[in-house]
Design a protein around this motif. Structure first.
Motif, short mmCIF file in Angstrom:
data_model
loop_
_atom_site.label_atom_id
_atom_site.label_comp_id
_atom_site.label_asym_id
_atom_site.label_seq_id
_atom_site.Cartn_x
_atom_site.Cartn_y
_atom_site.Cartn_z
N ASP A 181 0.85 -1.20 0.00
CA ASP A 181 0.00 0.00 0.00
C ASP A 181 0.88 1.24 0.00
OD1 ASP A 181 -2.18 -1.63 0.15
OD2 ASP A 181 -2.38 -1.47 2.32
N TRP A 182 1.12 1.84 -1.17
CA TRP A 182 2.09 2.94 -1.23
C TRP A 182 1.53 4.26 -0.70
CZ3 TRP A 182 0.49 6.91 -4.37
CH2 TRP A 182 -0.46 6.60 -5.35
N ARG A 183 0.20 4.36 -0.56
CA ARG A 183 -0.36 5.62 -0.04
C ARG A 183 -0.24 5.73 1.48
NH1 ARG A 183 -3.91 3.56 -3.41
NH2 ARG A 183 -4.33 4.57 -5.39
N GLY A 184 0.09 4.65 2.17
CA GLY A 184 0.19 4.72 3.64
C GLY A 184 0.07 3.36 4.26
N ASN A 185 -0.87 3.21 5.20
CA ASN A 185 -1.09 1.94 5.90
C ASN A 185 0.20 1.46 6.57
OD1 ASN A 185 -2.44 -0.24 6.84
ND2 ASN A 185 -2.61 -1.32 4.89
N ASN A 186 0.86 2.43 7.22
CA ASN A 186 2.13 2.16 7.91
C ASN A 186 3.16 1.49 7.02
OD1 ASN A 186 3.78 2.48 10.15
ND2 ASN A 186 3.42 0.39 10.84
N ASN A 187 3.23 1.89 5.75
CA ASN A 187 4.32 1.37 4.91
C ASN A 187 5.64 1.99 5.40
OD1 ASN A 187 4.80 3.88 3.65
ND2 ASN A 187 3.32 3.46 2.04
N ILE A 188 6.74 1.54 4.83
CA ILE A 188 8.05 1.96 5.36
C ILE A 188 8.23 3.48 5.32
CG2 ILE A 188 9.25 1.54 3.14
CD1 ILE A 188 11.63 0.53 4.79
N ALA A 189 7.72 4.13 4.28
CA ALA A 189 7.90 5.58 4.16
C ALA A 189 7.06 6.32 5.21
CB ALA A 189 7.50 6.03 2.76
#
Ligand SMILES: Cc1ncc(COP(=O)(O)O)c(C=O)c1O
Length: 378
Positions: A181-189
């Motif tokens: 999920d690149w928009r968020g959802n606690n991704n690495i960024a």
């Protein structure tokens, strides 16, 4: 017949083709498998953002997102979780059918863990040169290792194995960029920006990643753009990888005929999950520099890490040097991708360096000199 032309209350018979594949036993299994994967995430804490010590008068902070502290010891834990959820929700991963992957090791370790968690067999198709420790970990998590001599045949071999066994080729190289999920959802960024909130430079000037599938760099680059941050994203590429040339020449057919010595990163073909247009900058890093950097990391923070961490750290130090030269304050973030204990007989072995003809001395001196003076050689 009434004024609407209908013949009666029920109207004419309308044949409908209706095929129902739903199977209550499969749906119950699926629900349980997804619960187990989600519960694993729920039990897990975030990874630390460590500081690499720099002279305070530079006004620059260098951080390392320590992805080696995931339960399976690398940044691939995030990817494996996403790929399993994607495969389960798409109906591709089925009870009892094997999950098969083409991997240089780290992804397979994490996927073996998730396969065991949901109770499906797992087979990793890997280059024969993959570190012994990674093979041991795959088997520890109940997976099976299947070796190929030519790393370029990994993909076809994994697809053929899946075809023959009725299993699912989970294919990180195709799906990494879309399963996350690149928009968020606690991704690495998102996690990095959250952890920087109370720092003096909360919006990094640069985030430096490395690329195996390209999924991590795609997620970070998309997220920074989506959030309208001014952060730029740099990808550091090792020797024997085509990503740098393919990116610079905008050539999707770029290739190399030798495998990368830096395990996990550098690919012989432009992988479908590598998103070149989202990357602001790339650097080609000599393998000896990657090893020198990862050894300098141990001197600086007392931790061993894998070669890809050194590739990213070398580029980050070069960027910090540019900022020092410009008198520009700010922050830079890179990643600890996996732990060095997996590579004691390679990057941490002087005998291996000699065998490979790698002289890390000039690069080690460059780092020591830079940290003492702020000047980058050359
Ligand atoms: C040790 C290591 N570092 C970095 C990477 C790069 O990650 P990505 O596949 O998201 O490009 C990988 C990927 O295989 C890896 O195994």
């Amino acid at each position: 017949m009434n004024s609407t032309g209908h013949t009666g209350a029920a109207g004419p018979a309308v044949p409908t083709v209706d095929v129902d594949h739903s199977d209550p036993a499969y749906r119950a299994w699926l629900k349980e498998a997804i619960r187990k994967v989600q519960a694993d995430a729920n039990r897990s804490a975030d990874t630390h953002l460590l500081r690499f010590p720099l002279p305070p008068e530079w006004g620059i902070d260098l951080y390392l997102k320590d992805e080696s502290t995931h339960p399976t010891g690398s940044l691939k834990h995030r990817l494996a979780r996403s790929l399993f959820l994607y495969g389960l929700c798409n109906g591709w991963i089925r009870p009892e059918a094997a999950v098969i992957e083409a991997s240089s090791g780290s992804t397979a370790v994490s996927e073996a863990y998730f396969a065991q968690l949901i109770g499906v067999p797992f087979i990793a198709v890997m280059p024969r040169t993959t570190s012994r420790e990674k093979c041991r970990l795959i088997e520890f998590h109940g997976g099976r290792c299947h070796f190929v001599d030519d790393p370029r045949t990994m993909y076809a071999e994994a697809a053929a194995l899946a075809e023959r066994s009725g299993g699912h080729y989970i294919d990180q190289f195709t799906y990494a960029e879309r399963a996350t999920d690149w928009r968020g959802n606690n991704n690495i960024a998102e996690s990095v920006y959250h952890q920087l909130r109370l720092e003096r430079h909360p919006e990094p000037a640069w985030i430096v990643a490395t690329a195996g599938t390209g999924g991590t760099s795609a997620t970070i680059a998309r997220y920074t753009r989506y959030m309208q941050y001014d952060t730029r994203v740099c990808v550091a590429d090792p020797e024997n990888s085509c990503f740098f040339d393919g990116w610079r020449e905008n050539d999707p057919t770029a290739s190399t005929d030798r495998g990368s010595r830096i395990e996990g990163i550098g690919r012989p073909r432009m992988e479908p999950s590598f998103v070149p247009w989202a990357i602001d900058r790339m650097m080609k890093v000599p393998d000896a520099a990657s090893v020198a950097a990862v050894r300098a990391l141990e001197q600086a923070i007392g931790r061993k890490a894998g070669g890809s961490t050194g590739t990213g750290l070398w580029s980050s130090l070069k960027i910090v040097a540019e900022m020092v030269g410009e008198g520009r304050a700010g922050s830079v973030v890179t990643l600890i991708c996996d732990p060095g204990e997996r590579y004691l007989d390679t990057y941490y072995s002087d005998a291996w360096l000699a065998e490979q003809g790698l002289d890390i001395q000039p690069y080690a001196m460059a780092i020591t000199g830079f940290l003492a003076t702020g000047r980058w050689p050359g």
